[in-house]
Design an enzyme around this catalytic site. Sequence first.
Site, mmCIF file in Angstrom:
data_model
loop_
_atom_site.group_PDB
_atom_site.id
_atom_site.type_symbol
_atom_site.label_atom_id
_atom_site.label_comp_id
_atom_site.label_asym_id
_atom_site.label_seq_id
_atom_site.Cartn_x
_atom_site.Cartn_y
_atom_site.Cartn_z
ATOM 1 N N ASP A 41 -1.445 1.448 -11.030
ATOM 2 C CA ASP A 41 -2.836 1.326 -10.593
ATOM 3 C C ASP A 41 -3.561 0.426 -11.582
ATOM 4 O OD1 ASP A 41 -2.626 3.011 -8.353
ATOM 5 O OD2 ASP A 41 -2.941 4.796 -9.585
ATOM 6 N N ASP A 90 -3.348 1.409 -2.162
ATOM 7 C CA ASP A 90 -4.340 2.474 -1.962
ATOM 8 C C ASP A 90 -5.527 1.962 -1.140
ATOM 9 O OD1 ASP A 90 -2.781 4.162 -3.559
ATOM 10 O OD2 ASP A 90 -3.918 3.682 -5.376
#
Length: 175
Positions: free
Chosen positions: A128, A146
């Site tokens: 991330d 995401d």
Amino acid sequence: MDQKMVSRFGGPVFAIAMAAILVVMDLVTKLYIENNFSHGTVRQVIPGLFNIVYVKNKGAAFGMLGHVEGDWVSYAFTTIAIIAIVVIIVLYRTLPADDTVSRIGFTLVGAGALGNLIDRFRTGSVTDFLLVYIGQYQWPAFNVADSCITIGVILLAFQMLMKRENAAVDGAGES
């Protein structure tokens, strides 16, 4: 809607191409972060709003259950992602040809699930790197996959609400 438009933007060839582009974008951005940042690095992009960070997430979306220890967590999320992708493909195939919004929504969710699944196979966790915050309040770090999942779910929810509203209006007109 024009049938050519439906086949161009709602058909399986479009979905496969769109998913492939999104998965490649996800992988390229993750590889860039992994190769150019040290784990834990934070680079301010827009002060008070947006940073690039490098974090590894062993949990679910937005770091949920990331603190749980054990290999079973990775196996569980890998299994869930595989099942989700299969369900998405099955549901996509049942959609009417003119339901472009749902087709794009399912494509986005599927591409996101596949992008994060590839990361789990590749590294055992998900990279991330996007961090949105306002002052001390921040959204958990996320990535392109995401974002695809989130936008896809929003499109699917919107389409479900519109179908429900249209059904209610059609039902009211028949009385």
